[in-house]
Design a protein around this motif. Structure first.
Motif, PDB file in Angstrom:
ATOM      1  N   LYS A   1      78.038 113.559 137.288  1.00  0.00           N
ATOM      2  CA  LYS A   1      78.205 114.716 136.406  1.00  0.00           C
ATOM      3  C   LYS A   1      78.498 115.980 137.212  1.00  0.00           C
ATOM      4  O   LYS A   1      77.925 117.038 136.995  1.00  0.00           O
ATOM      5  CB  LYS A   1      76.968 114.905 135.523  1.00  0.00           C
ATOM      6  CG  LYS A   1      76.675 113.660 134.694  1.00  0.00           C
ATOM      7  CD  LYS A   1      75.490 113.892 133.757  1.00  0.00           C
ATOM      8  CE  LYS A   1      75.125 112.642 132.977  1.00  0.00           C
ATOM      9  NZ  LYS A   1      74.267 111.716 133.739  1.00  0.00           N
ATOM     10  N   LYS A   2      79.380 115.805 138.188  1.00  0.00           N
ATOM     11  CA  LYS A   2      79.710 116.939 139.051  1.00  0.00           C
ATOM     12  C   LYS A   2      80.656 117.903 138.364  1.00  0.00           C
ATOM     13  O   LYS A   2      80.889 119.005 138.819  1.00  0.00           O
ATOM     14  CB  LYS A   2      80.317 116.439 140.355  1.00  0.00           C
ATOM     15  CG  LYS A   2      79.256 115.929 141.302  1.00  0.00           C
ATOM     16  CD  LYS A   2      79.871 115.499 142.622  1.00  0.00           C
ATOM     17  CE  LYS A   2      78.774 114.980 143.554  1.00  0.00           C
ATOM     18  NZ  LYS A   2      79.289 114.045 144.542  1.00  0.00           N
ATOM     19  N   GLY A   3      81.247 117.437 137.281  1.00  0.00           N
ATOM     20  CA  GLY A   3      82.047 118.357 136.492  1.00  0.00           C
ATOM     21  C   GLY A   3      83.512 118.417 136.865  1.00  0.00           C
ATOM     22  O   GLY A   3      84.185 119.389 136.547  1.00  0.00           O
ATOM     23  N   ALA A   4      83.982 117.371 137.531  1.00  0.00           N
ATOM     24  CA  ALA A   4      85.403 117.340 137.854  1.00  0.00           C
ATOM     25  C   ALA A   4      86.228 117.195 136.587  1.00  0.00           C
ATOM     26  O   ALA A   4      85.875 116.422 135.700  1.00  0.00           O
ATOM     27  CB  ALA A   4      85.702 116.182 138.800  1.00  0.00           C
ATOM     28  N   GLY A   5      87.304 117.918 136.525  1.00  0.00           N
ATOM     29  CA  GLY A   5      88.248 117.766 135.429  1.00  0.00           C
ATOM     30  C   GLY A   5      87.689 118.138 134.074  1.00  0.00           C
ATOM     31  O   GLY A   5      86.648 118.776 133.949  1.00  0.00           O
ATOM     32  N   ARG A   6      88.412 117.701 133.026  1.00  0.00           N
ATOM     33  CA  ARG A   6      87.989 117.962 131.666  1.00  0.00           C
ATOM     34  C   ARG A   6      87.064 116.835 131.245  1.00  0.00           C
ATOM     35  O   ARG A   6      87.403 115.668 131.396  1.00  0.00           O
ATOM     36  CB  ARG A   6      89.232 117.994 130.771  1.00  0.00           C
ATOM     37  CG  ARG A   6      88.919 118.276 129.328  1.00  0.00           C
ATOM     38  CD  ARG A   6      90.127 117.976 128.465  1.00  0.00           C
ATOM     39  NE  ARG A   6      89.740 118.097 127.070  1.00  0.00           N
ATOM     40  CZ  ARG A   6      89.784 119.239 126.380  1.00  0.00           C
ATOM     41  NH1 ARG A   6      90.258 120.327 126.949  1.00  0.00           N
ATOM     42  NH2 ARG A   6      89.376 119.284 125.136  1.00  0.00           N
ATOM     43  N   GLY A   7      85.902 117.161 130.752  1.00  0.00           N
ATOM     44  CA  GLY A   7      84.938 116.105 130.478  1.00  0.00           C
ATOM     45  C   GLY A   7      84.425 116.072 129.058  1.00  0.00           C
ATOM     46  O   GLY A   7      84.587 117.022 128.296  1.00  0.00           O
TER      47      GLY A   7
END
Ligand SMILES: [Zn+2]
Length: 94
Positions: free
Chosen positions: A37-43
């Motif tokens: 859940k590092k928050g890369a990209g659109r999630g």
């Protein structure tokens, strides 16, 4: 302690991120399961109860949220992941 909460794209419940799985679309349009859940990209977030009940396979919901096509591989990977979690959860019960 205040935990970060997110909304499940299937049932709409607001839950702690720790009770959810994050699916992300990267800049190169690859769709990944964002385990950390590092928050890369659109999630988008799916709660574990929706995953266990297989609601996540309802076609189009993840795709719509991420505005991209979801390969069957991703569904398979989510299934494998959730199975591995439930196997771990059974440990030591006997
Ligand atoms: Zn849900």
């Amino acid at each position: 302690m205040l935990k970060e909460h997110r909304k499940c794209i299937f049932c709409g419940k607001i839950l702690p991120k720790s009770d959810m799985l994050r699916i992300a679309r990267l800049k190169n349009k690859n769709v990944i399961i964002d385990y950390d859940k590092k928050g890369a990209g659109r999630g988008c977030y799916i709660c574990f109860s929706c995953i266990y009940s297989c609601n996540f396979k309802n076609k189009g919901v993840i795709a719509k949220s991420l505005k991209t096509n979801i390969d069957i591989k991703i569904y398979n990977e989510i299934e494998r992941y959730i199975k591995s979690l439930s196997i771990k959860g059974q440990g030591g019960e006997h």
